[in-house]
Scaffold this active site. Structure first.
Site, PDB file in Angstrom:
ATOM      1  N   LYS A 189      -0.174  81.022 -28.207  1.00  0.00           N
ATOM      2  CA  LYS A 189       0.519  81.114 -26.908  1.00  0.00           C
ATOM      3  C   LYS A 189       1.227  82.459 -26.779  1.00  0.00           C
ATOM      4  CE  LYS A 189       2.134  79.813 -22.906  1.00  0.00           C
ATOM      5  NZ  LYS A 189       3.193  78.889 -22.553  1.00  0.00           N
ATOM      6  N   LYS A 208      11.526  85.535 -22.161  1.00  0.00           N
ATOM      7  CA  LYS A 208      11.634  84.724 -23.382  1.00  0.00           C
ATOM      8  C   LYS A 208      10.359  84.849 -24.230  1.00  0.00           C
ATOM      9  CE  LYS A 208      10.915  80.126 -22.857  1.00  0.00           C
ATOM     10  NZ  LYS A 208       9.980  79.395 -23.719  1.00  0.00           N
TER      11      LYS A 208
END
Lengths: 297, 297
Positions: free
Chosen positions: A175, A243
């Site tokens: 990811k 993030k």
């Protein structure tokens, strides 16, 4: 394969978690939830879910607990704190974290859970709230193969592409690679379209030409279009990429690899956050360049 | 519309120019050529083209002169030097430069030619040698609208998507934006795949997952695949991107705009050129990261 319908738990009932939990319930699974903000559990309660007061109590009642909480630190708290999952979950149960968090945190939590005989999978997703609603998420999974096989039927209620990438953290590393490639591509789109505009060309026309050639990408298509139309309103929050790029950079630091373009994107996103645009659509990235050069919006 | 089949000239008969000149001849145009390296004219002579000794002599015999020479400085020489096009071309004739060069050089040369009544278009292309052979190039054009309309039927012998982007240099600005977006996307792909590999994942599997999601791009598809398979042999020369990113950065300097990711890609390409990999496929970009971190090939 699961031998019978297990009791499931869900923690984190936001824009992603809520439709995911509801999709599991549609398949007939009994659902228990824990919500830090009680009102976020309302749609689940309406659908028949039981509410528990702490992650530990929820975990004690479930075979599998899913977590979709925003930050690495949130997951670590929910899993390991005083009232955390670890203090309720039975040996042989499984924690499936589906948020995008640090692979280093995944490994740390997986190790702590394993000491109590609790299994874990990291299973971050791609596809956004739309993909969550339509159960068409891509799910990248890390953890033991036999645990993956056991949980796979549940993941199939949530997504279409479900791939086991390796041991604990491998789903999150995948990811992170995805978010890194995506964010750097978005920065490239922003620089190209800002340059076009600054040179007096029609960005819409340049966007069209670029989409017809080798520079075409899903990112240029979606975010590039919003950059051209200057639609920086609600969409896919820029703060999520802030993030996620940080996670990729942390991973690279740990691995001893330079990621110069990702580092630049992180700086641009720092500026974006500083300008209070974290909840605007990620296409707002172009404004960081424009503001720096004094271009009027 | 052209009123009759004009006499055409072609300068620069490399991997791109040669098939382009041959495509024009297939449509029945009389062709004259000038070749710095005489052997490169052989296929054109075989097809019936006349050879001239200097760009000026060629230009004197033609209504339209196409140039496809590598660098900005090459074009400036061919156009303005002692034996350059400007010293032979008649008033009302048109110079069409189809190489990717600096928009600033385009404007300078266009101005010099205009003083003698010679028109010019900048018409860089996208599509590579394959696109040149199959006459399916995308062509981005800058210059006067009436000159564009006059030359368009000729460009239609060379490409499929032909767009007028604005005044002199606008074609090159568009191409620079294209190369910028493309190169930054390639750097993002390189960083993502290098990170995957460094973290012990199978880059082929990560590539497949990323191509199924929002990070998908033509660049990740083609160059990413070569990065995974480590096929860094002949392909699309990395040195071309080195040149093109430099053009985008020069343009940004002139326009007063920061392009931080493009600047990083330029540094990576400087390193790549230093390692003698300029004629390897652009996917070799990943090795700059790997070498820096001491990863074995």
């Amino acid at each position: 394969m699961m031998t019978a319908q297990p009791r499931l738990g869900f923690i984190g009932l936001g824009a992603m978690g809520r439709p995911m939990a509801l999709n599991l319930m549609k398949h007939g699974y009994q659902m228990g939830v824990y919500a830090r903000q009680p009102q976020s559990a309302a749609p689940l309660i309406a659908a028949g879910a039981a509410v528990y007061k702490t992650p530990a109590e929820l975990a004690a009642a479930c075979e599998v607990v899913f977590t979709v909480v925003t930050a690495s630190s949130d997951f670590e708290q929910v899993a390991l704190d005083e009232y955390g999952i670890i203090h309720g979950a039975r040996a042989g149960s499984v924690v499936v974290d589906m948020e995008t968090i640090s692979p280093l945190v995944v490994r740390r939590v997986a190790q702590a859970l394993a000491a109590r005989g609790i299994d874990m999978l990291d299973a971050p997703v791609s596809g956004g709230p739309m993909g969550a609603q339509s159960a068409s998420l891509a799910i990248m999974v890390g953890g033991k193969p036999q645990v993956f096989e056991r949980i796979k039927p549940l993941l199939e209620c949530l997504g279409k592409t479900i791939v086991h990438m390796g041991d604990h953290g491998a789903g999150q590393v995948t990811k992170a690679c995805n978010q890194l490639a995506l964010s750097v591509t978005a920065q490239g789109a922003a620089e190209a379209l800002a340059l076009a505009r600054r040179c007096g060309l029609d960005p819409a026309r340049v966007h069209e030409v670029l989409m017809g050639g080798f520079a075409a990408s899903r990112v240029l298509d979606l975010f590039g279009k919003r950059m051209v139309e200057r639609r920086f309103g609600p969409g896919i929050d820029a703060r999520f990429y802030h993030k996620d790029v940080a996670i990729a950079l942390e991973l690279a630091q740990d691995a001893g690899l330079p990621l110069p373009a990702a580092a630049i994107v992180k700086q641009q996103l720092n500026a974006l956050m500083g300008a209070g645009e974290g909840t605007a659509d990620f296409s707002v990235l172009i404004r960081v360049l424009e503001r720096a050069a004094g271009t009027q919006a």
